[in-house]
Motif scaffolding. Structure first.
Motif, short mmCIF file in Angstrom:
data_model
loop_
_atom_site.label_atom_id
_atom_site.label_comp_id
_atom_site.label_asym_id
_atom_site.label_seq_id
_atom_site.Cartn_x
_atom_site.Cartn_y
_atom_site.Cartn_z
N HIS A 1 0.83 -1.22 -0.04
CA HIS A 1 0.09 -0.01 -0.14
C HIS A 1 1.08 1.30 0.07
CE1 HIS A 1 -3.46 -2.47 0.67
NE2 HIS A 1 -2.93 -2.88 1.56
N LYS A 2 2.24 1.15 -0.19
CA LYS A 2 3.07 2.37 -0.37
C LYS A 2 2.48 3.63 -1.18
CE LYS A 2 6.39 0.42 -3.42
NZ LYS A 2 7.55 -0.28 -3.59
N GLY A 3 1.77 3.15 -2.24
CA GLY A 3 1.31 4.22 -3.03
C GLY A 3 0.39 5.30 -2.34
N ILE A 4 -0.38 4.79 -1.36
CA ILE A 4 -1.22 5.70 -0.41
C ILE A 4 -0.21 6.66 0.08
CG2 ILE A 4 -2.64 5.88 1.75
CD1 ILE A 4 -3.60 3.02 1.11
N ILE A 5 1.04 6.33 0.72
CA ILE A 5 1.73 7.17 1.31
C ILE A 5 2.37 8.15 0.38
CG2 ILE A 5 3.90 7.27 2.88
CD1 ILE A 5 3.23 4.46 3.58
N HIS A 6 2.79 7.65 -0.94
CA HIS A 6 3.20 8.56 -1.78
C HIS A 6 2.64 9.59 -2.13
CE1 HIS A 6 7.26 6.70 -2.59
NE2 HIS A 6 6.58 5.46 -2.53
N LYS A 7 1.05 9.21 -2.44
CA LYS A 7 0.19 10.27 -2.75
C LYS A 7 0.08 11.47 -1.63
CE LYS A 7 -2.43 7.32 -5.85
NZ LYS A 7 -3.57 6.40 -5.85
N ALA A 8 -0.14 11.00 -0.38
CA ALA A 8 -0.20 11.97 0.89
C ALA A 8 0.91 12.73 0.82
CB ALA A 8 -0.34 11.11 2.11
N THR A 9 2.18 12.14 0.44
CA THR A 9 3.38 13.09 0.78
C THR A 9 3.51 14.13 -0.52
OG1 THR A 9 4.99 11.41 -0.67
CG2 THR A 9 4.85 11.40 1.86
N LYS A 10 2.97 13.55 -1.63
CA LYS A 10 2.96 14.82 -2.77
C LYS A 10 1.95 15.80 -2.65
CE LYS A 10 4.60 11.49 -6.17
NZ LYS A 10 4.38 11.04 -7.53
N MET A 11 0.76 15.36 -2.17
CA MET A 11 -0.17 16.58 -1.75
C MET A 11 0.21 17.47 -0.52
SD MET A 11 -3.95 14.78 -2.25
CE MET A 11 -4.42 14.14 -3.64
N TYR A 12 0.98 17.14 0.26
CA TYR A 12 1.09 18.00 1.43
C TYR A 12 2.67 18.56 1.25
CZ TYR A 12 -2.98 16.80 4.10
OH TYR A 12 -4.39 16.72 4.12
N MET A 13 3.54 18.13 0.58
CA MET A 13 4.91 18.65 0.53
C MET A 13 5.26 19.02 -0.88
SD MET A 13 6.26 18.91 3.63
CE MET A 13 4.82 19.26 4.48
N ASN A 14 5.85 20.03 -0.99
CA ASN A 14 6.22 20.51 -2.24
C ASN A 14 7.72 19.77 -2.87
OD1 ASN A 14 5.21 22.42 -3.93
ND2 ASN A 14 6.21 24.25 -3.29
N GLN A 15 8.67 20.05 -1.99
CA GLN A 15 9.83 19.51 -2.50
C GLN A 15 10.09 18.13 -1.85
OE1 GLN A 15 12.11 21.64 -3.84
NE2 GLN A 15 10.47 23.29 -3.62
N LEU A 16 10.95 17.33 -2.94
CA LEU A 16 11.31 16.09 -2.89
C LEU A 16 11.88 15.70 -1.76
CD1 LEU A 16 11.21 13.14 -4.25
CD2 LEU A 16 13.43 13.71 -5.15
N GLU A 17 12.59 16.44 -1.10
CA GLU A 17 13.37 15.90 0.27
C GLU A 17 12.26 16.07 1.33
OE1 GLU A 17 16.10 19.17 0.45
OE2 GLU A 17 17.49 18.28 -1.06
N ASP A 18 11.25 16.91 1.31
CA ASP A 18 10.30 17.18 2.15
C ASP A 18 9.15 16.01 2.14
OD1 ASP A 18 11.36 19.66 3.25
OD2 ASP A 18 9.97 20.78 1.91
N GLN A 19 8.92 15.54 0.78
CA GLN A 19 8.29 14.37 0.52
C GLN A 19 8.89 12.93 1.22
OE1 GLN A 19 7.47 14.14 -3.64
NE2 GLN A 19 6.48 16.21 -3.49
N GLU A 20 10.11 12.89 1.10
CA GLU A 20 10.94 11.78 1.63
C GLU A 20 11.01 11.67 3.11
OE1 GLU A 20 14.70 12.27 -0.34
OE2 GLU A 20 13.94 11.38 -2.08
N ASP A 21 10.84 12.68 3.83
CA ASP A 21 11.10 13.02 5.06
C ASP A 21 9.63 12.66 5.87
OD1 ASP A 21 13.56 13.94 5.31
OD2 ASP A 21 13.05 16.22 5.61
N LEU A 22 8.42 13.10 5.08
CA LEU A 22 7.33 12.94 5.33
C LEU A 22 6.93 11.39 5.27
CD1 LEU A 22 4.38 13.49 6.42
CD2 LEU A 22 3.61 14.59 4.03
#
Length: 170
Positions: free
Chosen positions: A17-38
């Protein structure tokens, strides 16, 4: 303490179910580094909360709740200024599952537009894009089904207005 078997089950479920996490990170964070942190923060919160998962709902439903709550808290902590982007009034937020380059580009712009929404509106759009019913959206957000319907309708209108105001065109 998690047992080895529970750890393996957890890792398999996260991978599934990692796609769920990836979608949430992209919606809440702008930068790739921030998405990875989230992403890491969400996985950490899922791990901490995993012993409390009783199986009364689907794992993915439980995961949505944890991911969204974590993303909202993380977003508030980070409280970074959001980039503005031009978007198209013709943009169809429901038609993004095609793998073509144009669809991928539209999806990237959608995520940027969604970042202009407040955290609850982001959660509504996230769940909508996951094809959850109004009832499931309501359950995930702890609101009534009618309230979910109304809020989702208003949020979609707001998102379309953001798109229109920014004049994004293909």
């Amino acid at each position: 303490m998690q047992s080895g078997n529970n750890t393996q089950i957890f890792l398999e479920l996260i991978n599934q179910h990692k796609g769920i996490i990836h979608k949430a990170t992209k919606m809440y964070m702008n930068q790739l580094e921030d998405q990875e942190d989230l992403f890491q923060e969400i996985v950490g919160q899922l791990w901490k909360a995993y012993p409390t998962f009783k199986g009364n709902s689907k794992f993915s439903t439980w995961m949505y709740r944890v991911a969204l709550n974590t993303a909202i808290v993380f977003f508030k902590k980070e409280h970074k200024k959001l980039d503005k982007i031009s978007l198209d009034h013709e943009f169809d937020i429901a038609d993004i599952n095609d793998n073509s380059h144009e669809k991928e580009e539209k999806l990237a712009y959608l995520y940027k537009a969604v970042r202009e929404l407040n955290p609850i509106e982001k959660a509504l759009i996230f769940l909508y894009l996951e094809d959850l019913s109004h009832k499931e959206i309501a359950e995930n957000l702890g609101i009534s089904e009618i309230n979910a319907r109304v809020k989702l309708s208003r949020t979609k209108e707001k998102l379309q207005q953001i798109i229109k105001n920014n004049g994004y065109e293909f």
